[in-house]
Design a protein around this motif. Structure first.
Motif, mmCIF file in Angstrom:
data_model
loop_
_atom_site.group_PDB
_atom_site.id
_atom_site.type_symbol
_atom_site.label_atom_id
_atom_site.label_comp_id
_atom_site.label_asym_id
_atom_site.label_seq_id
_atom_site.Cartn_x
_atom_site.Cartn_y
_atom_site.Cartn_z
ATOM 1 N N ILE A 108 -5.464 0.512 2.922
ATOM 2 C CA ILE A 108 -5.640 1.240 1.673
ATOM 3 C C ILE A 108 -5.985 0.222 0.605
ATOM 4 O O ILE A 108 -5.143 -0.564 0.183
ATOM 5 C CB ILE A 108 -4.362 2.013 1.295
ATOM 6 C CG1 ILE A 108 -3.966 2.981 2.423
ATOM 7 C CG2 ILE A 108 -4.555 2.776 -0.004
ATOM 8 C CD1 ILE A 108 -2.635 3.665 2.196
ATOM 9 N N GLY A 109 -7.226 0.213 0.130
ATOM 10 C CA GLY A 109 -7.688 -0.805 -0.798
ATOM 11 C C GLY A 109 -7.644 -0.405 -2.256
ATOM 12 O O GLY A 109 -7.601 -1.274 -3.140
ATOM 13 N N ARG A 110 -7.641 0.924 -2.533
ATOM 14 C CA ARG A 110 -7.609 1.369 -3.915
ATOM 15 C C ARG A 110 -7.173 2.819 -3.960
ATOM 16 O O ARG A 110 -7.516 3.601 -3.071
ATOM 17 C CB ARG A 110 -8.992 1.229 -4.572
ATOM 18 C CG ARG A 110 -8.989 1.453 -6.080
ATOM 19 C CD ARG A 110 -10.380 1.324 -6.668
ATOM 20 N NE ARG A 110 -11.197 2.495 -6.357
ATOM 21 C CZ ARG A 110 -12.359 2.772 -6.964
ATOM 22 N NH1 ARG A 110 -12.840 1.942 -7.863
ATOM 23 N NH2 ARG A 110 -13.054 3.843 -6.630
ATOM 24 N N ILE A 111 -6.409 3.171 -4.978
ATOM 25 C CA ILE A 111 -6.061 4.567 -5.186
ATOM 26 C C ILE A 111 -6.332 4.924 -6.641
ATOM 27 O O ILE A 111 -6.143 4.103 -7.542
ATOM 28 C CB ILE A 111 -4.582 4.876 -4.821
ATOM 29 C CG1 ILE A 111 -3.620 4.026 -5.666
ATOM 30 C CG2 ILE A 111 -4.325 4.681 -3.345
ATOM 31 C CD1 ILE A 111 -2.167 4.428 -5.467
ATOM 32 N N ARG A 112 -6.772 6.161 -6.846
ATOM 33 C CA ARG A 112 -6.993 6.666 -8.190
ATOM 34 C C ARG A 112 -6.415 8.069 -8.275
ATOM 35 O O ARG A 112 -6.681 8.916 -7.420
ATOM 36 C CB ARG A 112 -8.489 6.701 -8.531
ATOM 37 C CG ARG A 112 -8.766 7.186 -9.951
ATOM 38 C CD ARG A 112 -10.243 7.103 -10.283
ATOM 39 N NE ARG A 112 -11.008 8.038 -9.455
ATOM 40 C CZ ARG A 112 -12.343 8.097 -9.461
ATOM 41 N NH1 ARG A 112 -13.043 7.256 -10.209
ATOM 42 N NH2 ARG A 112 -12.967 8.961 -8.693
ATOM 43 N N GLY A 113 -5.601 8.290 -9.263
ATOM 44 C CA GLY A 113 -4.974 9.591 -9.396
ATOM 45 C C GLY A 113 -4.136 9.654 -10.650
ATOM 46 O O GLY A 113 -4.250 8.820 -11.551
ATOM 47 N N MET A 114 -3.259 10.652 -10.709
ATOM 48 C CA MET A 114 -2.409 10.839 -11.882
ATOM 49 C C MET A 114 -1.135 10.023 -11.748
ATOM 50 O O MET A 114 -0.505 9.998 -10.691
ATOM 51 C CB MET A 114 -2.039 12.320 -12.044
ATOM 52 C CG MET A 114 -1.179 12.610 -13.271
ATOM 53 S SD MET A 114 -0.734 14.352 -13.425
ATOM 54 C CE MET A 114 -2.365 15.060 -13.719
#
Length: 209
Positions: free
Chosen positions: A2-8
């Motif tokens: 998992i290299g990047r996460i975008r969310g709230m």
């Protein structure tokens, strides 16, 4: 990986952030330098991540910038430096400050970090000198460009004593209780948030090079 996460951003506290992405909540361990750059809860956030799998645990580490994440990956390759110590290093020094320490052969700033003794500092200087060249050309976003200024952090709801919470956060990072109390006492002023207390205390304990 998992290299990047975008969310709230659902929750945040010194050392950890909970990010909801596609209905899933990702608990990420973060250095304090990333914590200070998080937006307010309920806003969108992007974290560059590194996933660590061990026999007894799986941990996701998150960073405000790709450079911090990539530096973390280089740090954990150093003999005797695991993920927890690497996060501690990046809690006291951001990537740019750490690189300046290595380039200046500044062992004194390194030994002020919790968990870093003289031998570990010397090992970091030796092993990281050749490795930081791998980070050349990467852009490090300033706080004003990340969507959250360092001084706009909001205290956690229900926080009764920001000074006690700030001291506890420094102790969790690895500082001795006496060191944490002294550092907070030097800079504490009325109405300071927990986040501001931690940031200023760390700045005084580990002056920028």
């Amino acid at each position: 990986m998992i290299g990047r996460i975008r969310g709230m951003l659902i929750e945040k506290s010194p050392g950890q952030a909970l990010v909801e992405c596609a209905g899933l909540g990702y608990e990420t361990d973060i250095p304090y330098t990333t914590f200070f750059n998080l937006p307010e809860v309920g806003q969108e956030v992007t974290l560059h991540t590194h996933f660590v799998v061990r026999e007894d645990a799986q941990s996701l580490f998150g960073f405000a910038s790709r450079l911090d994440r990539d530096l973390f990956r280089l740090l954990i390759k150093v003999n005797g430096v695991g993920p927890k110590l690497a996060v501690g290093i990046l809690s006291g020094l951001d990537a740019r400050q750490f690189i300046r320490c290595i380039e200046a052969r500044d062992a004194n700033s390194l030994v002020k970090l919790p968990g870093i003794g003289k031998k570990t500092a010397e090992r970091l200087l030796i092993e990281m000198t050749d490795r930081i060249g791998q980070l050349e050309g990467q852009f490090v976003p300033l706080a004003s460009e990340s969507g959250a200024a360092l001084d706009t952090a909001v205290p956690a709801a229900g926080a009764d004593d920001p000074r006690e919470e700030a001291e506890a956060a420094l102790i969790a990072l690895g500082y001795k209780p006496q060191e944490a109390s002294k550092a907070i006492g030097k800079i504490a002023e009325p109405d300071m948030s927990r986040e501001t207390l931690i940031r200023l205390a760390l700045k005084n304990m580990i002056p920028a090079g």
